[in-house]
Structure formats: structure tokens, C-alpha cells
Scaffold this motif. Structure first.
Motif, PDB file in Angstrom:
ATOM      1  N   LEU A 101       0.818  -1.282   0.011  1.00 25.57           N
ATOM      2  CA  LEU A 101       0.140  -0.022   0.200  1.00 25.57           C
ATOM      3  C   LEU A 101       0.942   1.435  -0.005  1.00 25.57           C
ATOM      4  N   THR A 102       0.568   2.309  -0.724  1.00 24.82           N
ATOM      5  CA  THR A 102       1.321   3.510  -0.873  1.00 24.82           C
ATOM      6  C   THR A 102       0.332   4.498  -0.422  1.00 24.82           C
ATOM      7  N   VAL A 103       0.963   5.246   0.599  1.00 28.19           N
ATOM      8  CA  VAL A 103       0.075   6.417   1.331  1.00 28.19           C
ATOM      9  C   VAL A 103       0.939   7.746   0.823  1.00 28.19           C
ATOM     10  N   PRO A 104       0.331   8.749   0.253  1.00 27.33           N
ATOM     11  CA  PRO A 104       1.209   9.954   0.236  1.00 27.33           C
ATOM     12  C   PRO A 104       1.086  10.965   1.445  1.00 27.33           C
ATOM     13  N   PHE A 105       1.981  11.770   1.698  1.00 28.91           N
ATOM     14  CA  PHE A 105       2.144  12.590   2.710  1.00 28.91           C
ATOM     15  C   PHE A 105       2.627  14.235   2.126  1.00 28.91           C
ATOM     16  N   ALA A 106       2.164  15.213   2.776  1.00 29.40           N
ATOM     17  CA  ALA A 106       2.692  16.517   2.643  1.00 29.40           C
ATOM     18  C   ALA A 106       2.787  17.071   4.180  1.00 29.40           C
ATOM     19  N   GLU A 107       3.842  18.045   4.362  1.00 30.90           N
ATOM     20  CA  GLU A 107       3.867  18.735   5.576  1.00 30.90           C
ATOM     21  C   GLU A 107       4.099  17.713   6.763  1.00 30.90           C
ATOM     22  N   GLY A 108       4.399  16.414   6.469  1.00 32.37           N
ATOM     23  CA  GLY A 108       4.740  15.673   7.491  1.00 32.37           C
ATOM     24  C   GLY A 108       3.365  15.022   7.943  1.00 32.37           C
TER      25      GLY A 108
ATOM     26  N   THR B   5       2.236  17.648  -4.826  1.00 34.88           N
ATOM     27  CA  THR B   5       0.857  17.122  -4.279  1.00 34.88           C
ATOM     28  C   THR B   5      -0.299  17.958  -4.832  1.00 34.88           C
ATOM     29  N   HIS B   6      -1.123  17.325  -5.392  1.00 36.73           N
ATOM     30  CA  HIS B   6      -2.328  17.814  -5.966  1.00 36.73           C
ATOM     31  C   HIS B   6      -3.575  17.240  -5.250  1.00 36.73           C
ATOM     32  N   ARG B   7      -4.809  17.971  -5.260  1.00 38.39           N
ATOM     33  CA  ARG B   7      -5.905  17.576  -4.948  1.00 38.39           C
ATOM     34  C   ARG B   7      -7.003  17.446  -6.031  1.00 38.39           C
ATOM     35  N   LEU B   8      -7.820  16.491  -5.904  1.00 36.73           N
ATOM     36  CA  LEU B   8      -9.062  16.320  -6.928  1.00 36.73           C
ATOM     37  C   LEU B   8     -10.455  16.123  -6.197  1.00 36.73           C
ATOM     38  N   ARG B  35       8.802  14.854 -15.719  1.00 34.37           N
ATOM     39  CA  ARG B  35       9.072  14.395 -16.773  1.00 34.37           C
ATOM     40  C   ARG B  35       8.905  12.651 -16.546  1.00 34.37           C
ATOM     41  N   SER B  36       9.685  12.309 -15.727  1.00 39.13           N
ATOM     42  CA  SER B  36       9.619  10.603 -15.444  1.00 39.13           C
ATOM     43  C   SER B  36       9.535  10.378 -13.900  1.00 39.13           C
ATOM     44  N   GLY B  37       8.658   9.449 -13.571  1.00 35.18           N
ATOM     45  CA  GLY B  37       8.508   9.296 -12.444  1.00 35.18           C
ATOM     46  C   GLY B  37       7.210   8.057 -11.949  1.00 35.18           C
ATOM     47  N   ASN B  38       6.583   8.667 -10.856  1.00 36.38           N
ATOM     48  CA  ASN B  38       5.383   7.758 -10.630  1.00 36.38           C
ATOM     49  C   ASN B  38       4.172   9.015 -10.085  1.00 36.38           C
ATOM     50  N   LEU B  39       3.097   8.624 -10.406  1.00 39.73           N
ATOM     51  CA  LEU B  39       1.927   9.243  -9.828  1.00 39.73           C
ATOM     52  C   LEU B  39       1.217   8.211  -9.224  1.00 39.73           C
ATOM     53  N   THR B  40       1.056   8.720  -7.955  1.00 38.06           N
ATOM     54  CA  THR B  40       0.187   7.937  -6.715  1.00 38.06           C
ATOM     55  C   THR B  40      -1.150   8.442  -6.541  1.00 38.06           C
ATOM     56  N   LEU B  41      -2.378   7.641  -6.637  1.00 36.40           N
ATOM     57  CA  LEU B  41      -3.469   8.224  -6.145  1.00 36.40           C
ATOM     58  C   LEU B  41      -3.869   7.882  -5.230  1.00 36.40           C
ATOM     59  N   ARG B 128     -21.368  12.089  -1.567  1.00 39.56           N
ATOM     60  CA  ARG B 128     -20.272  12.380  -0.618  1.00 39.56           C
ATOM     61  C   ARG B 128     -19.449  13.339  -1.448  1.00 39.56           C
ATOM     62  N   GLU B 129     -18.819  14.386  -0.867  1.00 36.88           N
ATOM     63  CA  GLU B 129     -17.695  14.959  -1.617  1.00 36.88           C
ATOM     64  C   GLU B 129     -16.284  14.363  -1.292  1.00 36.88           C
ATOM     65  N   ARG B 130     -15.842  13.828  -2.248  1.00 34.76           N
ATOM     66  CA  ARG B 130     -14.459  12.957  -2.485  1.00 34.76           C
ATOM     67  C   ARG B 130     -13.514  13.763  -2.533  1.00 34.76           C
ATOM     68  N   GLU B 131     -12.180  13.522  -2.089  1.00 38.59           N
ATOM     69  CA  GLU B 131     -11.000  14.155  -2.154  1.00 38.59           C
ATOM     70  C   GLU B 131      -9.993  12.964  -2.572  1.00 38.59           C
ATOM     71  N   VAL B 132      -9.411  13.052  -3.736  1.00 36.55           N
ATOM     72  CA  VAL B 132      -8.307  12.149  -4.169  1.00 36.55           C
ATOM     73  C   VAL B 132      -7.030  12.895  -4.451  1.00 36.55           C
ATOM     74  N   VAL B 133      -5.917  12.380  -3.580  1.00 38.88           N
ATOM     75  CA  VAL B 133      -4.823  13.156  -3.696  1.00 38.88           C
ATOM     76  C   VAL B 133      -3.816  12.359  -4.752  1.00 38.88           C
ATOM     77  N   VAL B 134      -3.470  13.322  -5.352  1.00 36.68           N
ATOM     78  CA  VAL B 134      -2.630  12.870  -6.570  1.00 36.68           C
ATOM     79  C   VAL B 134      -1.021  13.398  -6.331  1.00 36.68           C
ATOM     80  N   GLN B 135      -0.194  12.311  -6.031  1.00 35.80           N
ATOM     81  CA  GLN B 135       1.235  12.771  -5.827  1.00 35.80           C
ATOM     82  C   GLN B 135       2.238  12.236  -6.817  1.00 35.80           C
ATOM     83  N   VAL B 136       2.909  13.430  -7.314  1.00 36.36           N
ATOM     84  CA  VAL B 136       3.829  13.268  -8.408  1.00 36.36           C
ATOM     85  C   VAL B 136       5.153  13.322  -7.789  1.00 36.36           C
ATOM     86  N   ILE B 137       5.956  12.308  -8.096  1.00 34.70           N
ATOM     87  CA  ILE B 137       7.385  12.106  -7.414  1.00 34.70           C
ATOM     88  C   ILE B 137       8.179  11.778  -8.836  1.00 34.70           C
TER      89      ILE B 137
END
Lengths: 140, 140, 140
Positions: A101-108, B5-8, B35-41, B128-137
Motif C-alpha cells: 500500500l502506498t500512502v502519500p503525505f505532505a507537511e509531515g 501534491t495535488h488534490r482532486l 517528466r519521469s516518475g510515479n503518479l500515486t492516487l 459524498r464530496e470525495r478527495e483524491v490526492v495525486v502525488q507526483v514524484i
């Protein structure tokens, strides 16, 4: 960029024992200089899984019931015939759910919901010592 | 190396509402210097999941049908008895599927198949209002 | 920090063909200067999945049996009616299991258990050429 490898060890009972490991994971992140990135959990072995759940005894019972329907403990498994083993259900549950499982984090702070806990599920048919690798990747 | 870190945010109907979020995710990547990496939702909360599917109405109906067999909406759940709640099926579906997905990319392009869309599945029993975090590394 | 993108290609038979790809993945890591980080696998397409299993013929048969119960090959699917296709079961199995897996590593070694192999599962109803993207992210 930093990569930090941590290990958590748990004594588990097996038989779909569900352990809330959220606090241990949060402590690792709190002690880390990494402020933004991803935290990946990986359970070593082929009869356990990692996921999230609202950790309360009712839902623990419900997830155990759902997995018992999908891969019954006392079901017939080719694995039992070949290896004279009794944990075919454990392997099937683990492979379906996945070890990671991968969980993102920001500001700790991990982006977990208030009622969303990280759990280790041990499906094996005996007590085990389980190792969960916690890989922190990100920037300070 | 960069972490972004982005939020949808999505308004969902619940009851295994399946939303194609691929275009929103692609826009985030297009606007990023990485340009290259992983995008985690990661979907915040314990009654939703992220996966991929060929997004067409038939398969949306089929995945809803398969999940209804695994964890029926009107089934009996210990969670209902303990919390006088009615969304036990939602929790079980979410825990089985998992809240997270990682998609690699290179040269600014996600490695998705042509008929492989990223979907948010909301299993709860109310809008519901749902939040999806999109972490680009990754690297520029 | 380095990001390295590799591709593995497999000729698959479909019908829940389960391939042990562990050695190919280990060779990629051995040839990489990256010593600590995450290795992410992602199968391109919407009728295949990645997970781990103790790779032996009995368990391969058992996971095929469990998936046949969850989404039968000869079941009724709206996808078949709409597209005159016959692989609805493949899509449902793939979406439930997920296309992606992340395995952490340190000192050049993946944190896999001794009897825990990385597998590609192809659920489609015909032979395919499958591409698995292997993204290595970490530090030297």
C-alpha cells in the motif's frame, strides 16, 4: 531526496487477524526529516496483506466474513494436496488483496481519513512473526 | 527530484458510483515539470477505492454486479449492529479493492493502455464530496 | 535520485495465465545503480493484474478457481451485450486485483519473502503480448 527504510515487527495470531498499525506508521513519519512524499508499506510473505479500514470490531468481523466467503478456510485447495499444507485460503486471500500500500503525505502528515486506519491482515493458519517494511521517499 | 501534491475533488452519488478521472489526472501531469516518475492516487476515506477499468457503461454495471455478490448492499454486517449504520458493504468493498494506485510515467506520459481508464469508485450509501490526492514524484 | 524506466514483454495464453516474473524483475534491479528505493510494476491494459503469490502449480490452480467463483468466464456480462465481446470476466478480475504493485528495496535487494514471487496474471480470452513497466526510483 531521501529514501528511509524502516521495519515493523508484529506477533500475529493468523486466521485473518487484523492489526491496526497506523500509530506505528505515524511515529516513523514523525521521526523522519522527510516532509513530503510517499510512504510505502510492504508485508514480507505470501499469506498476509496490507489495506485500510475503519478499524472497529464490527468491520473486522465483517471483512473476515467476506474473505471466508471468497476463500473458505476449510475449502478444497490443490495447495493442500501438493504440499500437505492447510493454508490455501491464506494464500488466496493474500494474493487477491495484495501485499503493498502506498500512502502519500505532505507537511509531515499522511493523507488518511479520520476513520481510515492502516491494517495488517494475517491470513496464515498459525501464529507468526510478521515484518512490515515501511519505505519513506520524499523531500525535506 | 520533485514531489508535487495535488488534490482532486468529486461530488459522488455513492452506491458504487464509478467515475472516470483519467483526464483530470492527465491534466495534472501535463502542467507539471516532472517528466519521469510515479503518479500515486490515494482516495481519502474508508468507503471508496481507486483502480483501472475499460470505462464503458457495460463494465461499470458488471463491476457493480460482481461487488454486489462479494459484499451485498443489503447483507448482514456487524458494523450495522454496532454503529446503527447501513454502509457495511461499502467498507468491505473498499478494503478489498484498496484506496491507492501508482501509475508510472516517462517523457510526461502515463503508461496507461488505450482502453484503460483510472476510476474512483464510491461505495458509500449517500452522496459524498470525495478527495483524491495525486502525488507526483520524479525528475524533470 | 534516479528514475529508471524498464519494460518487460511477455507472450501470454490468457484465461488466467499466471507467470512468475520475479527473476526478470531482479535482473533489472541488479543491473541498476540504484541501491535503495521503490520498484513499481504496472501492467498496461485492462484485462491483466500484478500481485505476489507462492508460485507453485497448486496455488496457481487455486487462485484461478477463486477468481472463477468471483467472476465466472461463462457468466453474463453487460460488456458482452454491448460490445459483442467475451472477456467480461477478464475485466472484472483485473479491476478487482489492480494493475500495479510497489516493492521496496534496500542495498540492492527486494524485500520479498522466500516463497513470495511477483506474478503477472493475464485474464483475457486469447493469447496476448503483454507489457509490464518496471519503474525504479531511489538513490545510489
Amino acid at each position: 531526496m531521501k529514501v528511509q527504510t524502516h521495519r515493523l515487527t508484529y506477533q500475529t495470531r493468523g486466521f485473518s487477524h487484523v492489526l491496526d498499525i497506523t500509530e506505528d506508521v505515524k511515529k516513523i513519519l514523525e521521526s523522519s526529516p522527510v516532509r513530503s512524499g510517499n510512504l510505502t508499506l510492504f508485508v514480507v510473505g505470501s499469506t498476509a496483506a496490507i489495506s485500510t479500514i475503519e478499524y472497529e470490531p464490527g468491520l473486522v468481523e465483517d471483512i473476515q466474513g467476506a474473505l471466508e466467503k471468497i476463500a473458505p478456510l476449510k475449502g478444497q485447495y490443490a495447495h493442500h494436496q501438493r504440499w500437505h499444507d492447510d493454508n490455501g485460503s491464506a494464500h488466496i486471500r493474500a494474493t487477491l488483496m495484495g501485499p503493498s500500500l502506498t500512502v502519500p503525505f505532505a507537511e509531515g502528515e499522511l493523507f488518511l481519513g479520520t476513520w481510515q486506519q492502516i491494517v495488517l491482515l494475517d491470513f496464515d493458519t498459525r501464529p507468526r512473526e510478521r515484518e512490515v517494511v515501511v519505505q519513506v521517499i520524499g523531500v525535506e
